[in-house]
Design a protein around this motif. Structure first.
Motif, PDB file in Angstrom:
ATOM      1  N   SER A  28      58.946  84.888 127.804  1.00 20.63           N
ATOM      2  CA  SER A  28      59.406  83.458 127.508  1.00 20.63           C
ATOM      3  C   SER A  28      58.206  82.239 128.461  1.00 20.63           C
ATOM      4  O   SER A  28      57.475  81.396 127.993  1.00 20.63           O
ATOM      5  N   ARG A  31      55.054  83.534 127.030  1.00 23.72           N
ATOM      6  CA  ARG A  31      54.597  82.857 125.705  1.00 23.72           C
ATOM      7  C   ARG A  31      53.805  81.094 126.150  1.00 23.72           C
ATOM      8  O   ARG A  31      52.705  80.868 125.622  1.00 23.72           O
ATOM      9  N   SER A  34      50.895  81.150 128.099  1.00 19.53           N
ATOM     10  CA  SER A  34      49.727  82.200 127.090  1.00 19.53           C
ATOM     11  C   SER A  34      49.252  80.988 126.575  1.00 19.53           C
ATOM     12  O   SER A  34      47.624  80.883 126.022  1.00 19.53           O
ATOM     13  N   TYR A 189      50.321  90.787 126.888  1.00 16.95           N
ATOM     14  CA  TYR A 189      51.948  90.243 126.652  1.00 16.95           C
ATOM     15  C   TYR A 189      51.556  88.565 126.659  1.00 16.95           C
ATOM     16  O   TYR A 189      51.286  88.296 125.112  1.00 16.95           O
ATOM     17  N   THR A 190      50.570  87.947 127.587  1.00 15.10           N
ATOM     18  CA  THR A 190      49.935  86.901 128.051  1.00 15.10           C
ATOM     19  C   THR A 190      48.520  86.506 126.187  1.00 15.10           C
ATOM     20  O   THR A 190      48.647  85.585 125.927  1.00 15.10           O
ATOM     21  N   THR A 193      50.012  86.826 123.123  1.00 21.18           N
ATOM     22  CA  THR A 193      50.460  86.490 122.199  1.00 21.18           C
ATOM     23  C   THR A 193      49.526  84.697 121.526  1.00 21.18           C
ATOM     24  O   THR A 193      49.368  84.879 121.151  1.00 21.18           O
ATOM     25  N   ARG A 194      48.446  84.644 123.142  1.00 21.07           N
ATOM     26  CA  ARG A 194      47.211  83.904 122.921  1.00 21.07           C
ATOM     27  C   ARG A 194      46.862  84.052 121.972  1.00 21.07           C
ATOM     28  O   ARG A 194      46.273  83.440 120.867  1.00 21.07           O
ATOM     29  N   TYR A 197      49.162  87.306 118.080  1.00 25.39           N
ATOM     30  CA  TYR A 197      49.797  88.521 117.828  1.00 25.39           C
ATOM     31  C   TYR A 197      51.165  87.927 118.595  1.00 25.39           C
ATOM     32  O   TYR A 197      51.593  86.939 119.328  1.00 25.39           O
ATOM     33  N   ASP A 198      52.223  88.579 117.665  1.00 20.12           N
ATOM     34  CA  ASP A 198      53.767  88.625 118.395  1.00 20.12           C
ATOM     35  C   ASP A 198      54.133  90.007 119.185  1.00 20.12           C
ATOM     36  O   ASP A 198      54.523  90.874 118.995  1.00 20.12           O
ATOM     37  N   ALA A 199      54.192  89.443 120.734  1.00 20.09           N
ATOM     38  CA  ALA A 199      54.063  90.120 121.470  1.00 20.09           C
ATOM     39  C   ALA A 199      54.680  91.063 121.430  1.00 20.09           C
ATOM     40  O   ALA A 199      55.503  92.026 122.341  1.00 20.09           O
ATOM     41  N   SER A 200      56.739  90.503 121.306  1.00 23.91           N
ATOM     42  CA  SER A 200      57.479  91.107 120.704  1.00 23.91           C
ATOM     43  C   SER A 200      57.306  92.387 120.347  1.00 23.91           C
ATOM     44  O   SER A 200      58.814  93.789 120.302  1.00 23.91           O
TER      45      SER A 200
END
Length: 423
Positions: A28, A31, A34, A189-190, A193-194, A197-200
Protein backbone atom coordinates in the motif's frame (compact mmCIF):
# COMPACT_ATOMS: atom_id res chain seq x y z
CA UNK A 1 2.49 16.10 27.62
CA UNK A 2 4.12 15.32 24.25
CA UNK A 3 4.46 17.99 21.62
CA UNK A 4 3.11 17.75 18.10
CA UNK A 5 6.60 16.99 16.86
CA UNK A 6 6.91 14.08 19.27
CA UNK A 7 3.49 12.77 18.28
CA UNK A 8 4.37 12.80 14.61
CA UNK A 9 7.76 11.23 15.24
CA UNK A 10 6.01 8.39 17.05
CA UNK A 11 3.57 8.07 14.16
CA UNK A 12 6.47 7.78 11.73
CA UNK A 13 8.22 5.08 13.75
CA UNK A 14 5.03 3.08 14.18
CA UNK A 15 4.19 3.18 10.48
CA UNK A 16 7.70 2.09 9.49
CA UNK A 17 7.44 -0.83 11.91
CA UNK A 18 4.18 -1.90 10.27
CA UNK A 19 5.99 -2.28 6.95
CA UNK A 20 8.07 -5.30 7.95
CA UNK A 21 5.21 -6.95 9.82
CA UNK A 22 2.54 -6.63 7.11
CA UNK A 23 3.40 -7.01 3.43
CA UNK A 24 -0.03 -5.61 2.48
CA UNK A 25 0.84 -2.38 4.30
CA UNK A 26 4.18 -2.27 2.50
CA UNK A 27 2.52 -2.69 -0.92
CA UNK A 28 0.00 0.00 0.00
CA UNK A 29 2.88 2.36 0.78
CA UNK A 30 4.48 1.57 -2.59
CA UNK A 31 1.25 2.51 -4.36
CA UNK A 32 1.18 5.88 -2.60
CA UNK A 33 4.90 6.38 -3.22
CA UNK A 34 4.44 5.75 -6.95
CA UNK A 35 2.51 9.03 -7.22
CA UNK A 36 4.82 10.94 -4.87
CA UNK A 37 8.16 9.66 -6.15
CA UNK A 38 9.92 13.00 -5.72
CA UNK A 39 9.58 12.76 -1.94
CA UNK A 40 11.95 11.01 0.44
CA UNK A 41 11.03 7.68 2.01
CA UNK A 42 10.11 9.10 5.41
CA UNK A 43 7.98 11.82 3.78
CA UNK A 44 6.23 9.14 1.74
CA UNK A 45 5.50 7.21 4.95
CA UNK A 46 4.13 10.34 6.62
CA UNK A 47 1.91 11.23 3.67
CA UNK A 48 0.71 7.64 3.36
CA UNK A 49 -0.21 7.55 7.05
CA UNK A 50 -2.26 10.76 6.84
CA UNK A 51 -3.47 10.94 3.21
CA UNK A 52 -2.85 7.66 1.36
CA UNK A 53 -4.80 8.87 -1.69
CA UNK A 54 -2.66 12.02 -2.18
CA UNK A 55 -1.57 12.66 -5.76
CA UNK A 56 0.61 15.80 -5.69
CA UNK A 57 1.71 17.68 -2.59
CA UNK A 58 3.41 21.00 -2.00
CA UNK A 59 3.68 23.62 0.71
CA UNK A 60 1.03 26.30 1.13
CA UNK A 61 3.18 29.08 -0.32
CA UNK A 62 4.30 26.93 -3.26
CA UNK A 63 0.72 26.34 -4.39
CA UNK A 64 0.10 30.09 -4.30
CA UNK A 65 3.10 31.18 -6.35
CA UNK A 66 2.02 32.69 -9.67
CA UNK A 67 5.09 31.35 -11.47
CA UNK A 68 4.38 27.77 -10.40
CA UNK A 69 0.68 26.92 -10.06
CA UNK A 70 -1.16 30.10 -8.99
CA UNK A 71 -3.65 28.12 -6.90
CA UNK A 72 -5.17 28.65 -3.47
CA UNK A 73 -5.55 26.19 -0.60
CA UNK A 74 -9.21 25.71 0.24
CA UNK A 75 -10.53 26.89 3.59
CA UNK A 76 -10.67 24.09 6.14
CA UNK A 77 -8.03 21.93 4.44
CA UNK A 78 -5.86 20.00 6.87
CA UNK A 79 -2.14 20.15 6.24
CA UNK A 80 -0.11 16.93 5.99
CA UNK A 81 2.64 17.06 8.61
CA UNK A 82 6.17 16.13 7.57
CA UNK A 83 9.26 15.98 9.76
CA UNK A 84 12.06 18.10 8.35
CA UNK A 85 15.68 18.31 9.42
CA UNK A 86 17.13 21.77 10.06
CA UNK A 87 20.86 21.48 10.75
CA UNK A 88 20.35 18.35 12.80
CA UNK A 89 17.23 19.61 14.55
CA UNK A 90 13.84 18.08 13.70
CA UNK A 91 10.87 20.33 13.03
CA UNK A 92 7.48 20.14 11.38
CA UNK A 93 6.43 21.49 8.03
CA UNK A 94 3.10 21.08 6.30
CA UNK A 95 2.12 20.25 2.74
CA UNK A 96 -1.26 20.14 1.01
CA UNK A 97 -2.51 17.78 -1.67
CA UNK A 98 -3.74 18.95 -5.06
CA UNK A 99 -7.28 18.02 -4.00
CA UNK A 100 -6.99 20.69 -1.27
CA UNK A 101 -6.48 23.46 -3.86
CA UNK A 102 -8.53 25.46 -6.33
CA UNK A 103 -7.74 27.66 -9.33
CA UNK A 104 -7.31 31.36 -8.58
CA UNK A 105 -7.96 32.53 -12.14
CA UNK A 106 -7.38 31.64 -15.79
CA UNK A 107 -3.60 31.68 -15.22
CA UNK A 108 -3.79 28.83 -12.71
CA UNK A 109 -2.03 25.64 -13.68
CA UNK A 110 -2.54 21.95 -13.09
CA UNK A 111 0.33 19.63 -12.20
CA UNK A 112 1.67 17.44 -14.99
CA UNK A 113 -0.07 14.13 -14.33
CA UNK A 114 1.67 12.15 -17.02
CA UNK A 115 0.45 8.84 -18.38
CA UNK A 116 1.70 6.29 -20.88
CA UNK A 117 -0.39 5.90 -24.04
CA UNK A 118 -0.06 3.79 -27.20
CA UNK A 119 1.32 6.93 -28.90
CA UNK A 120 4.23 7.45 -26.50
CA UNK A 121 4.83 3.89 -25.31
CA UNK A 122 7.59 3.20 -27.85
CA UNK A 123 9.50 6.27 -26.69
CA UNK A 124 9.35 5.01 -23.10
CA UNK A 125 10.49 1.55 -24.20
CA UNK A 126 13.45 3.10 -26.00
CA UNK A 127 14.31 5.20 -22.96
CA UNK A 128 14.29 2.15 -20.67
CA UNK A 129 16.95 0.63 -22.90
CA UNK A 130 15.76 -2.97 -22.83
CA UNK A 131 15.37 -5.35 -25.76
CA UNK A 132 11.87 -6.53 -24.87
CA UNK A 133 8.85 -5.24 -26.81
CA UNK A 134 6.40 -5.37 -23.88
CA UNK A 135 6.47 -2.34 -21.60
CA UNK A 136 5.53 -4.18 -18.40
CA UNK A 137 8.31 -6.71 -18.95
CA UNK A 138 10.73 -3.88 -19.75
CA UNK A 139 9.87 -2.15 -16.46
CA UNK A 140 10.48 -5.30 -14.42
CA UNK A 141 13.78 -5.94 -16.22
CA UNK A 142 14.85 -2.32 -15.65
CA UNK A 143 13.98 -2.56 -11.96
CA UNK A 144 16.00 -5.76 -11.53
CA UNK A 145 18.97 -4.30 -13.40
CA UNK A 146 18.87 -1.10 -11.34
CA UNK A 147 18.76 -3.05 -8.08
CA UNK A 148 21.70 -5.20 -9.20
CA UNK A 149 23.82 -2.18 -10.16
CA UNK A 150 23.13 0.00 -7.13
CA UNK A 151 22.46 -2.38 -4.25
CA UNK A 152 26.13 -2.32 -3.32
CA UNK A 153 25.89 1.40 -2.56
CA UNK A 154 23.66 0.61 0.43
CA UNK A 155 25.22 -2.68 1.52
CA UNK A 156 27.76 -1.44 4.06
CA UNK A 157 25.17 0.67 5.85
CA UNK A 158 22.78 -2.27 5.88
CA UNK A 159 25.34 -4.67 7.34
CA UNK A 160 26.29 -2.05 9.90
CA UNK A 161 22.69 -1.86 11.11
CA UNK A 162 21.94 -5.61 10.93
CA UNK A 163 22.60 -6.38 14.59
CA UNK A 164 19.47 -7.62 16.33
CA UNK A 165 17.62 -8.25 13.07
CA UNK A 166 17.06 -11.40 11.05
CA UNK A 167 19.95 -10.28 8.87
CA UNK A 168 22.33 -10.54 11.80
CA UNK A 169 24.78 -13.38 11.28
CA UNK A 170 23.98 -13.79 7.58
CA UNK A 171 27.07 -13.67 5.36
CA UNK A 172 27.62 -10.62 3.20
CA UNK A 173 26.83 -12.43 -0.06
CA UNK A 174 23.39 -13.52 1.10
CA UNK A 175 22.64 -10.19 2.75
CA UNK A 176 23.27 -8.53 -0.60
CA UNK A 177 21.26 -11.21 -2.43
CA UNK A 178 18.24 -10.80 -0.13
CA UNK A 179 18.48 -7.01 -0.27
CA UNK A 180 18.84 -6.96 -4.06
CA UNK A 181 15.82 -9.23 -4.55
CA UNK A 182 13.60 -7.20 -2.23
CA UNK A 183 14.85 -3.93 -3.73
CA UNK A 184 14.20 -5.04 -7.32
CA UNK A 185 10.70 -6.24 -6.47
CA UNK A 186 9.89 -2.99 -4.64
CA UNK A 187 11.14 -0.81 -7.51
CA UNK A 188 9.22 -2.84 -10.09
CA UNK A 189 6.01 -2.64 -8.04
CA UNK A 190 6.36 1.15 -7.69
CA UNK A 191 7.17 1.88 -11.34
CA UNK A 192 4.53 -0.49 -12.71
CA UNK A 193 1.90 1.20 -10.55
CA UNK A 194 2.86 4.71 -11.69
CA UNK A 195 2.85 3.59 -15.33
CA UNK A 196 -0.77 2.46 -15.05
CA UNK A 197 -0.41 -1.26 -14.38
CA UNK A 198 -2.04 -3.20 -11.56
CA UNK A 199 1.13 -4.36 -9.86
CA UNK A 200 -0.78 -6.89 -7.75
CA UNK A 201 -1.20 -8.96 -10.93
CA UNK A 202 2.58 -9.26 -11.18
CA UNK A 203 3.59 -9.58 -7.52
CA UNK A 204 1.85 -11.37 -4.65
CA UNK A 205 2.42 -11.36 -0.90
CA UNK A 206 4.91 -14.21 -1.23
CA UNK A 207 7.13 -12.00 -3.37
CA UNK A 208 7.53 -9.73 -0.32
CA UNK A 209 8.00 -12.44 2.30
CA UNK A 210 11.63 -11.34 2.71
CA UNK A 211 10.50 -7.98 4.08
CA UNK A 212 10.36 -9.39 7.63
CA UNK A 213 14.18 -9.70 7.62
CA UNK A 214 14.43 -5.90 7.73
CA UNK A 215 12.89 -5.82 11.20
CA UNK A 216 14.30 -2.61 12.61
CA UNK A 217 13.73 1.07 11.97
CA UNK A 218 17.26 1.39 10.61
CA UNK A 219 17.29 -1.56 8.18
CA UNK A 220 13.73 -0.90 6.99
CA UNK A 221 14.66 2.73 6.37
CA UNK A 222 17.69 1.68 4.31
CA UNK A 223 15.48 -0.51 2.11
CA UNK A 224 12.86 2.23 1.93
CA UNK A 225 15.38 4.92 1.03
CA UNK A 226 16.92 2.73 -1.68
CA UNK A 227 13.51 1.93 -3.15
CA UNK A 228 12.50 5.58 -3.10
CA UNK A 229 15.78 6.84 -4.58
CA UNK A 230 16.00 4.32 -7.42
CA UNK A 231 12.29 4.39 -8.30
CA UNK A 232 12.54 8.17 -8.53
CA UNK A 233 15.52 7.84 -10.86
CA UNK A 234 13.57 5.64 -13.30
CA UNK A 235 10.32 7.62 -13.06
CA UNK A 236 12.02 10.97 -13.58
CA UNK A 237 13.57 9.63 -16.80
CA UNK A 238 10.16 8.43 -17.98
CA UNK A 239 8.65 11.81 -17.09
CA UNK A 240 11.34 13.66 -19.07
CA UNK A 241 10.71 11.38 -22.05
CA UNK A 242 6.97 12.07 -21.94
CA UNK A 243 7.54 15.81 -21.65
CA UNK A 244 9.69 15.63 -24.77
CA UNK A 245 7.07 13.59 -26.60
CA UNK A 246 4.37 16.07 -25.65
CA UNK A 247 6.51 18.94 -26.92
CA UNK A 248 7.00 17.12 -30.23
CA UNK A 249 3.26 16.51 -30.50
CA UNK A 250 2.52 20.20 -29.87
CA UNK A 251 5.05 21.17 -32.55
CA UNK A 252 3.47 18.69 -35.01
CA UNK A 253 0.02 20.11 -34.31
CA UNK A 254 1.27 23.65 -34.95
CA UNK A 255 2.91 22.59 -38.20
CA UNK A 256 -0.17 20.71 -39.38
CA UNK A 257 -2.38 23.67 -38.51
CA UNK A 258 -0.18 26.04 -40.49
CA UNK A 259 -0.04 23.60 -43.40
CA UNK A 260 -3.83 23.45 -43.47
CA UNK A 261 -3.97 27.25 -43.58
CA UNK A 262 -1.36 27.34 -46.34
CA UNK A 263 -3.16 24.67 -48.37
CA UNK A 264 -6.45 26.49 -47.92
CA UNK A 265 -4.95 29.67 -49.39
CA UNK A 266 -3.34 27.83 -52.33
CA UNK A 267 -6.46 25.80 -53.16
CA UNK A 268 -8.72 28.82 -53.09
CA UNK A 269 -11.09 27.29 -50.56
CA UNK A 270 -10.81 30.40 -48.42
CA UNK A 271 -11.81 32.58 -51.36
CA UNK A 272 -14.84 30.41 -52.10
CA UNK A 273 -16.04 30.77 -48.54
CA UNK A 274 -15.68 34.52 -48.47
CA UNK A 275 -17.38 34.85 -51.85
CA UNK A 276 -20.60 33.49 -50.43
CA UNK A 277 -20.24 35.76 -47.44
CA UNK A 278 -19.59 38.93 -49.38
CA UNK A 279 -22.15 38.28 -52.14
CA UNK A 280 -22.43 41.25 -54.47
CA UNK A 281 -19.17 42.71 -53.31
CA UNK A 282 -17.35 40.10 -55.41
CA UNK A 283 -16.89 42.78 -58.13
CA UNK A 284 -16.20 46.49 -57.81
CA UNK A 285 -16.97 49.08 -60.50
CA UNK A 286 -15.36 48.16 -63.83
CA UNK A 287 -13.03 45.63 -62.14
CA UNK A 288 -13.77 41.92 -62.36
CA UNK A 289 -12.08 38.77 -61.20
CA UNK A 290 -9.27 37.84 -63.57
CA UNK A 291 -10.21 34.87 -65.73
CA UNK A 292 -7.40 35.04 -68.29
CA UNK A 293 -4.55 33.61 -66.25
CA UNK A 294 -2.43 32.00 -68.96
CA UNK A 295 1.27 32.45 -68.47
CA UNK A 296 0.93 32.98 -64.72
CA UNK A 297 2.18 30.38 -62.29
CA UNK A 298 0.32 29.66 -59.06
CA UNK A 299 2.92 31.63 -57.16
CA UNK A 300 2.43 34.65 -59.42
CA UNK A 301 -1.35 34.50 -59.14
CA UNK A 302 -1.47 34.50 -55.35
CA UNK A 303 0.10 36.31 -52.46
CA UNK A 304 1.03 33.55 -50.02
CA UNK A 305 0.39 34.83 -46.50
CA UNK A 306 0.94 31.47 -44.83
CA UNK A 307 4.38 32.57 -43.78
CA UNK A 308 3.13 35.55 -41.81
CA UNK A 309 5.79 35.89 -39.13
CA UNK A 310 3.65 37.38 -36.40
CA UNK A 311 0.96 34.73 -36.73
CA UNK A 312 3.50 31.90 -36.85
CA UNK A 313 5.42 33.13 -33.85
CA UNK A 314 2.33 33.74 -31.76
CA UNK A 315 1.10 30.20 -32.34
CA UNK A 316 4.47 28.70 -31.50
CA UNK A 317 4.72 30.81 -28.38
CA UNK A 318 1.31 29.63 -27.26
CA UNK A 319 2.36 26.04 -27.80
CA UNK A 320 5.49 26.56 -25.76
CA UNK A 321 3.57 28.31 -23.00
CA UNK A 322 1.24 25.36 -22.70
CA UNK A 323 4.12 22.95 -22.66
CA UNK A 324 6.02 25.00 -20.10
CA UNK A 325 3.08 25.84 -17.83
CA UNK A 326 1.46 22.44 -17.32
CA UNK A 327 4.63 20.34 -17.15
CA UNK A 328 6.41 22.78 -14.77
CA UNK A 329 3.58 23.02 -12.36
CA UNK A 330 4.21 19.74 -10.64
CA UNK A 331 7.93 19.57 -11.34
CA UNK A 332 8.66 22.90 -9.69
CA UNK A 333 6.17 22.52 -6.89
CA UNK A 334 7.52 19.09 -6.11
CA UNK A 335 11.11 20.27 -6.03
CA UNK A 336 10.37 23.48 -4.15
CA UNK A 337 7.83 21.94 -1.79
CA UNK A 338 9.35 18.51 -1.44
CA UNK A 339 12.96 17.53 -1.14
CA UNK A 340 14.66 20.75 -2.07
CA UNK A 341 12.14 22.66 0.01
CA UNK A 342 12.42 20.57 3.13
CA UNK A 343 14.88 22.92 4.74
CA UNK A 344 12.58 25.87 4.32
CA UNK A 345 9.66 24.44 6.23
CA UNK A 346 9.03 25.45 9.84
CA UNK A 347 6.39 24.44 12.31
CA UNK A 348 3.60 26.33 10.65
CA UNK A 349 2.03 29.39 12.27
CA UNK A 350 -1.08 28.58 10.24
CA UNK A 351 -3.59 26.22 11.87
CA UNK A 352 -3.68 22.70 10.46
CA UNK A 353 -7.19 23.43 9.13
CA UNK A 354 -6.23 26.09 6.73
CA UNK A 355 4.68 38.04 -53.30
CA UNK A 356 1.77 40.12 -55.14
CA UNK A 357 1.57 41.17 -58.87
CA UNK A 358 0.23 44.28 -60.65
CA UNK A 359 -2.45 42.27 -62.45
CA UNK A 360 -4.70 45.09 -63.63
CA UNK A 361 -4.26 47.59 -66.45
CA UNK A 362 -4.91 51.24 -65.61
CA UNK A 363 -7.37 51.47 -68.50
CA UNK A 364 -9.45 48.35 -68.08
CA UNK A 365 -10.59 45.84 -65.55
CA UNK A 366 -8.89 42.91 -67.31
CA UNK A 367 -5.11 42.65 -67.17
CA UNK A 368 -3.00 42.80 -70.30
CA UNK A 369 -0.61 39.88 -70.57
CA UNK A 370 1.74 41.77 -72.89
CA UNK A 371 1.99 44.66 -70.47
CA UNK A 372 2.37 42.56 -67.31
CA UNK A 373 5.62 43.35 -65.55
CA UNK A 374 5.52 40.30 -63.22
CA UNK A 375 7.13 42.47 -60.56
CA UNK A 376 7.52 40.38 -57.40
CA UNK A 377 6.72 42.39 -54.27
CA UNK A 378 7.64 41.52 -50.74
CA UNK A 379 4.80 40.59 -48.42
CA UNK A 380 4.24 43.98 -46.79
CA UNK A 381 4.35 45.80 -50.10
CA UNK A 382 1.90 43.33 -51.65
CA UNK A 383 -0.60 43.74 -48.86
CA UNK A 384 -0.36 47.49 -48.87
CA UNK A 385 -0.64 47.88 -52.64
CA UNK A 386 -3.39 45.35 -53.16
CA UNK A 387 -5.61 46.73 -50.44
CA UNK A 388 -5.20 50.26 -51.75
CA UNK A 389 -6.29 48.99 -55.18
CA UNK A 390 -9.38 47.12 -53.96
CA UNK A 391 -10.88 47.62 -50.55
CA UNK A 392 -10.25 51.34 -50.27
CA UNK A 393 -11.41 52.00 -53.80
CA UNK A 394 -14.90 50.70 -52.93
CA UNK A 395 -17.70 53.14 -52.53
CA UNK A 396 -18.25 54.28 -48.97
CA UNK A 397 -21.68 52.62 -48.85
CA UNK A 398 -20.26 49.20 -49.72
CA UNK A 399 -17.40 49.53 -47.24
CA UNK A 400 -19.90 50.33 -44.51
CA UNK A 401 -22.08 47.39 -45.55
CA UNK A 402 -19.15 44.99 -45.25
CA UNK A 403 -18.26 46.34 -41.83
CA UNK A 404 -21.84 46.27 -40.52
CA UNK A 405 -22.52 42.71 -41.70
CA UNK A 406 -19.09 41.18 -41.07
CA UNK A 407 -20.27 39.11 -38.10
CA UNK A 408 -23.05 37.58 -40.20
CA UNK A 409 -20.72 36.41 -42.96
CA UNK A 410 -19.12 33.57 -40.99
CA UNK A 411 -15.70 34.31 -42.48
CA UNK A 412 -12.37 34.91 -40.81
CA UNK A 413 -10.16 37.98 -41.03
CA UNK A 414 -7.61 35.94 -43.02
CA UNK A 415 -10.30 34.91 -45.52
CA UNK A 416 -11.41 38.53 -45.86
CA UNK A 417 -7.84 39.60 -46.55
CA UNK A 418 -7.35 36.76 -49.05
CA UNK A 419 -10.50 37.84 -50.89
CA UNK A 420 -9.31 41.42 -51.35
CA UNK A 421 -5.82 40.30 -52.32
CA UNK A 422 -7.32 38.13 -55.09
CA UNK A 423 -9.25 41.09 -56.53
Amino acid sequence: MSTKLQQYQELLDNRIEMLWTDSNEYMSLLRTSSRLYKYSFKDQVMIHSQRPDAVACAEYDTWGREDITNRYVKRGSKGIALIADDNGKAKLRYVFDFSDTGALDERSKTPFFWSITPENENAVLEQLGTTTVALDTAIIEKARETARIYSGDYLNDLIGQAEGTFLDGVDKFNVRLNFENMLGTSIAYTVLTRCGYDASLYFKNDDFRGIHEFNSLETMSILGNATSDLSEQILREIERTLRTERSKENDRNITENNNRKRNSVHSGRGNADISSGLGDFRTEGNREIRTDEKGLSDEQQKVDLSGNASEWNSEQSFGRDRRNSEPQALGNSSEDGERSGSDRGIESDRPDGLGGNDEYSESSGRGNDNQRTDLQLNENEAVSETISDTAFSMSEDKVLAVINHYDEMNVSKQETLDFFLEK
